[in-house]
Scaffold this motif. Structure first.
Motif, PDB file in Angstrom:
ATOM      1  N   ILE A  71      33.461   3.499 -89.407  1.00  0.00           N
ATOM      2  CA  ILE A  71      34.190   3.685 -90.662  1.00  0.00           C
ATOM      3  C   ILE A  71      35.184   2.551 -90.850  1.00  0.00           C
ATOM      4  O   ILE A  71      35.280   1.951 -91.934  1.00  0.00           O
TER       5      ILE A  71
ATOM      6  N   LEU B 157      34.997  -0.126 -93.966  1.00  0.00           N
ATOM      7  CA  LEU B 157      36.038  -0.167 -94.996  1.00  0.00           C
ATOM      8  C   LEU B 157      36.653  -1.558 -95.092  1.00  0.00           C
ATOM      9  O   LEU B 157      36.937  -2.049 -96.194  1.00  0.00           O
TER      10      LEU B 157
ATOM     11  N   VAL C 173      39.175   7.399 -96.645  1.00  0.00           N
ATOM     12  CA  VAL C 173      38.189   6.553 -97.313  1.00  0.00           C
ATOM     13  C   VAL C 173      38.562   6.376 -98.778  1.00  0.00           C
ATOM     14  O   VAL C 173      38.504   5.262 -99.330  1.00  0.00           O
TER      15      VAL C 173
END
Length: 521
Positions: A393, A397, A474
């Motif tokens: 993640i 990102l 997120v």
């Protein structure tokens, strides 16, 4: 002596798998800034003069990358290409893409670059072309594209063999040093296997528990792991997620939308899988767990390395592999050529969709970061599609945020991003080799056995539980995104892919309807 001779033979065979002989002579392939070289585009024959071939050739669609990260001839995978040869192959693909656009009445080519994941050989990629996948994508009246497949060697045998015989401290060792030190590395792997064994068993038990609790079988839902509970809470609040298929998550800081998928199965299917898992418990918790504890983890590390060498090849760091008569280019040179072509045709560059499956998302992340300024200058990317992303993640990102936030020029569209995942129960209950290997998809194996992440943001980006339990973070990280931002988890239904990690290559991944959430839950 008899056994030592057999062991030596095995090591020599692995050495052959790890590094083909032709790859022992490779030169420095350092990349200059993208788009600096001159691009000449010879005229392409019209479709009316030469119709598109239904039977596609390998060199029409395959960009081959060696284990050392160099672009090689797709028909002769041991022969590196220099810049001129790479450019000729690229121009051939551009001509075919231009002719395809003419065939469909489009005003510009539409390119789709697909990067496959780990545990794939060159033959897997070639088979996509031979089986007609390239033609099906080209001939799709709804969402036609010209596909380019980046083919990199990521099979288990060659990666583990390279770990044992060639890689030392992140660099490629000579054959003598590699073979002499191999017994030390092998003993370390055996010791690591035994040391990790208790943790492997614990994580396997945790998977079994989450699977049972998610279905309400034998134990209540409150027995779920914390990340599962957080994911459910983000969608359902304090209420139970009684009907997840009707739920949508709408980001508060970005235009992010996400869904909570459903798990559907039949009694016969559930009984059969359950019986197989019970029958294979002795093997799964012994031989299978030992395999997972070290051998597959070592292969995973080398696969990660090969996603990096596509941009910074082994020959960049050791001149021993540099011949005098050739200056090859890295596999990532494809992106250099794409960007150079776009810079030579401002306002008329091709439409570009980048699709990564599993570890292919690591390659795309590195391409986005490596050429960040050039992507912004060209507005080349239209869609980014991640399927069962093995990238973390955090890394995803960091790579995506600047690209998705870039303001498009007049007449251009913002970059859309689609993150596709399996149903969370299907993820942990995926079976391999009849249940002998610990249950769970490759992403489960990465999070639990191969990476052992020390923070939640370092878990894989392609897991429904990981994404939904981190959805607010997120949302905040991608708050400046300008295009579509969709996180889609597929319902698990018998006979309807994707129901396992490898199924994403079997769905129409090039179609927009596959990426988007349905209008009515």
């Amino acid at each position: 002596m008899r056994y030592s001779g057999l062991a030596s033979l095995l090591l020599l065979l692995l050495a052959g798998c790890a590094t083909p002989p032709a790859e022992n002579k490779m030169s420095v392939a350092r990349e200059t800034e993208a788009g600096q070289e001159k691009v000449t585009s010879p005229p392409c024959p019209s479709v009316s003069n030469r119709p598109l071939r239904r039977t596609r050739a390998i060199d029409d669609h395959i960009v081959r990358v060696s284990p050392d990260g160099l672009m090689v001839d797709p028909e002769q995978a041991g022969r590196p290409l220099d810049q001129t040869q790479a450019q000729q192959g690229f121009q051939h693909m551009l001509c075919e893409a231009t002719r395809l656009a003419e065939h469909h009445g489009g005003d510009r080519p539409r390119l789709l670059v697909y990067v496959h994941g780990g545990l794939n050989s060159y033959q897997h990629s070639d088979q996509k072309v031979h089986d007609g996948l390239a033609w099906r994508i080209m001939n799709d009246l709804q969402d036609w594209h010209y596909p380019i497949f980046i083919s990199w060697k990521s099979d288990a045998l060659s990666t583990w063999g390279e770990h044992i015989l060639r890689l030392r401290e992140g660099k490629k060792a000579g054959a003598v040093v590699g073979a002499a030190s191999a017994p030390f590395i092998l003993v370390a792997d055996i010791a690591t296997t035994l040391g990790r064994f208790p943790a492997t068993v614990y994580y396997q038990l945790s998977n079994e528990k989450d699977r049972a609790a998610s279905r309400g079988v034998l134990m209540p839902s409150r027995a779920l792991s914390g990340s599962w509970k957080t994911a459910n809470h983000n969608f359902c609040g304090e209420n139970a997620c009684a009907n997840p298929g009707t739920l949508r998550y709408q980001g508060e800081q970005s235009g992010l939308t996400a869904n909570l998928s459903r798990y559907k199965t039949s009694f016969l299917n559930s009984t059969g899988r359950g019986s197989a898992q019970i029958a294979t418990v002795p093997l799964r918790y012994t031989v299978g767990s030992l395999w997972h504890s070290a051998v597959s983890a070592s292969a995973w590390d080398v696969m990660k390395r090969r996603t990096q060498t596509q941009f910074f090849p082994a020959s960049d760091f050791d001149g021993r592999w540099q011949p005098r008569d050739l200056k090859p280019v890295p596999g990532g040179h494809l992106f250099t050529m794409l960007l150079a072509h776009a810079r030579s045709r401002p306002g008329a560059q091709p439409d570009l969709t980048l699709v990564g499956h599993s570890m292919g998302t690591l390659v795309i992340n590195r391409a986005l970061e490596r050429f960040r300024d050039q992507w912004a200058a060209t507005d080349l990317i239209d869609n980014l599609v991640y399927m069962a992303a093995a990238a973390s993640i955090e890394d995803s990102l960091n790579a995506l945020a600047p690209i998705l936030a870039d303001a498009p020029r007049p007449g251009e569209t913002p970059v859309n991003f689609y993150n596709l995942t399996l149903n969370r129960v299907a993820e942990v209950s995926e079976m391999h080799y009849g249940g002998i290997i610990p249950t769970g998809s490759l992403l489960v194996s990465i999070d639990q056995h191969h990476e052992r992440p020390e923070h939640a943001l370092r878990r894989t980006f392609g897991s429904e539980v990981n994404v939904l339990s981190s959805i607010q973070i997120v949302d905040q990280a991608l708050r400046h995104s300008r295009g579509d931002l969709v996180f889609k988890a597929f319902d698990r239904q018998v006979g309807a892919p994707p129901s396992s990690h490898g199924d994403f290559g079997d769905i129409p991944f090039w179609r927009q309807e596959t990426w988007r959430l349905s209008q009515q839950p």
